[in-house]
Design a protein around this motif. Structure first.
Motif, PDB file in Angstrom:
ATOM      1  N   MET A 180       0.947  -1.147   0.030  1.00  0.00           N
ATOM      2  CA  MET A 180      -0.078   0.046   0.055  1.00  0.00           C
ATOM      3  C   MET A 180       0.820   1.310  -0.006  1.00  0.00           C
ATOM      4  N   SER A 181       2.114   1.236   0.442  1.00  0.00           N
ATOM      5  CA  SER A 181       2.798   2.408   0.645  1.00  0.00           C
ATOM      6  C   SER A 181       3.853   2.421  -0.595  1.00  0.00           C
ATOM      7  N   ALA A 182       3.575   1.607  -1.629  1.00  0.00           N
ATOM      8  CA  ALA A 182       4.554   1.814  -2.689  1.00  0.00           C
ATOM      9  C   ALA A 182       3.895   2.156  -4.087  1.00  0.00           C
ATOM     10  N   LEU A 183       2.603   2.496  -4.019  1.00  0.00           N
ATOM     11  CA  LEU A 183       1.929   2.694  -5.193  1.00  0.00           C
ATOM     12  C   LEU A 183       2.598   3.904  -6.194  1.00  0.00           C
ATOM     13  N   GLN A 184       2.865   3.435  -7.524  1.00  0.00           N
ATOM     14  CA  GLN A 184       3.526   4.412  -8.421  1.00  0.00           C
ATOM     15  C   GLN A 184       2.559   4.915  -9.405  1.00  0.00           C
ATOM     16  N   VAL A 185       1.588   4.240 -10.038  1.00  0.00           N
ATOM     17  CA  VAL A 185       0.749   4.671 -11.153  1.00  0.00           C
ATOM     18  C   VAL A 185      -0.294   5.938 -10.754  1.00  0.00           C
ATOM     19  N   SER A 186      -0.169   6.844 -11.257  1.00  0.00           N
ATOM     20  CA  SER A 186      -1.110   7.906 -10.885  1.00  0.00           C
ATOM     21  C   SER A 186      -2.610   7.314 -11.521  1.00  0.00           C
ATOM     22  N   LEU A 187      -3.670   7.389 -10.905  1.00  0.00           N
ATOM     23  CA  LEU A 187      -4.779   6.803 -11.481  1.00  0.00           C
ATOM     24  C   LEU A 187      -6.078   7.564 -11.054  1.00  0.00           C
ATOM     25  N   PRO A 188      -6.545   8.487 -11.961  1.00  0.00           N
ATOM     26  CA  PRO A 188      -7.927   9.206 -11.341  1.00  0.00           C
ATOM     27  C   PRO A 188      -8.850   8.461 -10.748  1.00  0.00           C
ATOM     28  N   GLU A 189      -9.787   8.975  -9.834  1.00  0.00           N
ATOM     29  CA  GLU A 189     -10.956   8.384  -9.315  1.00  0.00           C
ATOM     30  C   GLU A 189     -10.407   6.875  -8.599  1.00  0.00           C
ATOM     31  N   ALA A 190      -9.070   6.861  -8.386  1.00  0.00           N
ATOM     32  CA  ALA A 190      -8.603   5.456  -7.834  1.00  0.00           C
ATOM     33  C   ALA A 190      -9.457   4.987  -6.584  1.00  0.00           C
ATOM     34  N   HIS A 191     -10.244   5.917  -5.803  1.00  0.00           N
ATOM     35  CA  HIS A 191     -10.749   5.554  -4.484  1.00  0.00           C
ATOM     36  C   HIS A 191     -12.008   5.089  -4.480  1.00  0.00           C
ATOM     37  N   THR A 192     -12.724   5.325  -5.939  1.00  0.00           N
ATOM     38  CA  THR A 192     -13.904   5.055  -6.118  1.00  0.00           C
ATOM     39  C   THR A 192     -14.255   4.254  -7.354  1.00  0.00           C
ATOM     40  N   ASP A 193     -14.290   4.622  -8.495  1.00  0.00           N
ATOM     41  CA  ASP A 193     -14.464   3.739  -9.742  1.00  0.00           C
ATOM     42  C   ASP A 193     -13.474   2.732  -9.947  1.00  0.00           C
ATOM     43  N   PHE A 194     -12.285   3.101  -9.670  1.00  0.00           N
ATOM     44  CA  PHE A 194     -10.952   2.321  -9.997  1.00  0.00           C
ATOM     45  C   PHE A 194     -10.136   1.622  -8.925  1.00  0.00           C
ATOM     46  N   ILE A 195     -11.004   1.209  -7.952  1.00  0.00           N
ATOM     47  CA  ILE A 195     -10.311   0.657  -6.818  1.00  0.00           C
ATOM     48  C   ILE A 195      -9.782  -0.644  -6.959  1.00  0.00           C
ATOM     49  N   PHE A 196     -10.475  -1.249  -8.078  1.00  0.00           N
ATOM     50  CA  PHE A 196      -9.714  -2.620  -8.023  1.00  0.00           C
ATOM     51  C   PHE A 196      -8.355  -2.767  -8.596  1.00  0.00           C
ATOM     52  N   SER A 197      -8.164  -1.469  -9.587  1.00  0.00           N
ATOM     53  CA  SER A 197      -6.777  -1.413  -9.925  1.00  0.00           C
ATOM     54  C   SER A 197      -5.648  -1.265  -8.678  1.00  0.00           C
ATOM     55  N   VAL A 198      -6.276  -0.427  -7.847  1.00  0.00           N
ATOM     56  CA  VAL A 198      -5.349  -0.356  -6.679  1.00  0.00           C
ATOM     57  C   VAL A 198      -5.064  -1.426  -5.845  1.00  0.00           C
ATOM     58  N   VAL A 199      -6.277  -2.237  -5.874  1.00  0.00           N
ATOM     59  CA  VAL A 199      -5.926  -3.573  -5.276  1.00  0.00           C
ATOM     60  C   VAL A 199      -4.886  -4.497  -5.836  1.00  0.00           C
ATOM     61  N   GLY A 200      -4.938  -4.495  -7.494  1.00  0.00           N
ATOM     62  CA  GLY A 200      -4.089  -5.234  -8.012  1.00  0.00           C
ATOM     63  C   GLY A 200      -2.632  -4.532  -8.026  1.00  0.00           C
ATOM     64  N   GLU A 201      -2.357  -3.375  -7.689  1.00  0.00           N
ATOM     65  CA  GLU A 201      -0.982  -2.762  -7.781  1.00  0.00           C
ATOM     66  C   GLU A 201      -0.563  -3.061  -6.409  1.00  0.00           C
ATOM     67  N   SER A 202      -1.516  -2.936  -5.439  1.00  0.00           N
ATOM     68  CA  SER A 202      -1.071  -3.003  -3.974  1.00  0.00           C
ATOM     69  C   SER A 202      -0.672  -4.485  -3.612  1.00  0.00           C
ATOM     70  N   PHE A 203      -1.422  -5.446  -4.088  1.00  0.00           N
ATOM     71  CA  PHE A 203      -1.537  -6.745  -3.441  1.00  0.00           C
ATOM     72  C   PHE A 203      -1.584  -7.901  -4.664  1.00  0.00           C
ATOM     73  N   GLY A 204      -1.358  -7.481  -5.853  1.00  0.00           N
ATOM     74  CA  GLY A 204      -0.971  -8.112  -7.030  1.00  0.00           C
ATOM     75  C   GLY A 204      -2.114  -9.241  -7.291  1.00  0.00           C
ATOM     76  N   PHE A 205      -1.771 -10.129  -8.015  1.00  0.00           N
ATOM     77  CA  PHE A 205      -2.734 -11.287  -8.623  1.00  0.00           C
ATOM     78  C   PHE A 205      -3.349 -11.886  -7.332  1.00  0.00           C
ATOM     79  N   VAL A 206      -2.677 -12.231  -6.612  1.00  0.00           N
ATOM     80  CA  VAL A 206      -3.067 -12.915  -5.201  1.00  0.00           C
ATOM     81  C   VAL A 206      -4.131 -11.952  -4.495  1.00  0.00           C
ATOM     82  N   GLY A 207      -3.860 -10.791  -4.474  1.00  0.00           N
ATOM     83  CA  GLY A 207      -4.906  -9.999  -3.693  1.00  0.00           C
ATOM     84  C   GLY A 207      -6.240  -9.776  -4.489  1.00  0.00           C
ATOM     85  N   CYS A 208      -6.046  -9.634  -5.817  1.00  0.00           N
ATOM     86  CA  CYS A 208      -7.370  -9.727  -6.684  1.00  0.00           C
ATOM     87  C   CYS A 208      -8.394 -10.933  -6.482  1.00  0.00           C
ATOM     88  N   ALA A 209      -7.521 -11.987  -6.689  1.00  0.00           N
ATOM     89  CA  ALA A 209      -7.873 -13.181  -6.339  1.00  0.00           C
ATOM     90  C   ALA A 209      -8.766 -13.543  -5.275  1.00  0.00           C
TER      91      ALA A 209
END
Length: 308
Positions: free
Chosen positions: A183-212
């Motif tokens: 969670m402390s190493a996010l690098q990709v700037s993503l608009p509306e990351a906390h609402t519509d694109f929260i799943f992308s944040v999950v993927g960047e933070s926790f990878g495939f395992v977190g998404c699964a």
């Protein structure tokens, strides 16, 4: 929602092309999120009472029930399209379709509706893809809505501005690789990351395992609601339809939100329930889960009574 449309900009500002929120100092509310729960309750009440009144159905009673379902869903869909919020209106139509399938209407009537709906949908998509400028006038869509559909069909043929959100979401999702960056190493700037694109944040933070894990938790929740609805149907149709309705609500939100992140669905402003930020969606989700929990309590009490 009707009050929202006629309210002045001072209390109902247009945000992201849509007039969907009441905005006051320190407070905002999206009426369409709460209307989803009331619509599910209305569907459940009308269908359960109809089946009690007409235990033996025929084509006349089935058409009558279909008209009831149509009358319930048409008002919120029209009001939401006037905001405009095409994504939320599709949620209402999906819930209505699920209730039609579960209401016991004759399969011939349902098949006719499915074929007719598919023909209308494919015709609309053909008009948008073939004549994008004309589709704004013929279908009453906004330019950004048409552009989202075109990007969904062929992202390579669009400009970088048109595919910005999609490209960023995929970059964030894929950059997490297997286990993520944390969670402390996010690098990709993503608009509306906390609402519509929260799943992308999950993927960047926790990878495939977190998404699964997230997808599995949604599956587990939907499975439990499905089993609760099936177990409750024999003694409370109303409670069972509440479970099925809220199940369909969570399913379409999760499917559409995750689908638009990976590119199998067009981008819409539908949040990922129970995960995306948003006071109205969180509160309405809690209300829905509370209703489902009440059905579970009634089911437990009924089973305890039967086995005494």
């Amino acid at each position: 929602m009707a009050v929202l449309l006629v309210s002045p900009e001072s209390i109902a500002r247009t945000i992201n092309h849509s007039k969907s929120w009441f905005t006051l100092p320190g407070f905002s509310m999206q009426p369409s999120e709460f209307a989803k729960i009331s619509t599910v309750l209305y569907f459940a009440a009308v269908i359960s009472k109809h089946k009690e009144k007409y235990p033996k159905s025929n084509w006349k009673t089935d058409v009558f029930l279909l008209l009831k379902i149509g009358m319930i869903v048409i008002a919120p869909v029209l009001l939401i399209n006037m905001q405009p919020d095409f994504g939320s209106s599709m949620v209402y139509l999906f819930i209505a379709a699920v209730f039609v399938l579960l209401s016991g209407i004759d399969w011939k009537i349902i098949a006719t509706l499915v074929l007719g709906g598919a023909a209308v949908l494919f015709s609309a998509l053909w008009v948008i893809v073939t004549f994008p400028q004309m589709s704004e006038q013929v279908l009453g869509l906004e330019q950004y809505q048409v552009q989202r559909v075109l990007t969904w069909f062929d992202a390579s043929g669009q400009t970088s501005d048109d595919t910005f959100h999609f490209d960023r979401s995929l970059s964030a999702l894929g950059s997490g690789q297997l286990t993520g960056k944390g969670m402390s190493a996010l690098q990709v700037s993503l608009p509306e990351a906390h609402t519509d694109f929260i799943f992308s944040v999950v993927g960047e933070s926790f990878g495939f395992v977190g998404c699964a894990i997230v997808v599995f938790l949604y599956f587990l929740l939907l499975y439990r609601m499905l089993m609760l609805g099936l177990n409750s149907f024999h003694f409370t149709m109303f409670g069972a339809y509440i479970c099925f309705g809220f199940l369909s609500l969570i399913f379409i939100h999760a499917f559409q939100n995750i689908g638009m992140i990976v590119g199998i669905m067009p981008i819409t402003g539908i949040p990922l329930l129970l995960l995306s930020y948003g006071g109205s969606s969180v509160m309405s989700s809690m209300i829905g889960l509370g209703l489902v929990y009440r059905v579970a309590v009634e089911n437990t009490m009924q089973n305890d009574y039967l086995f005494k």
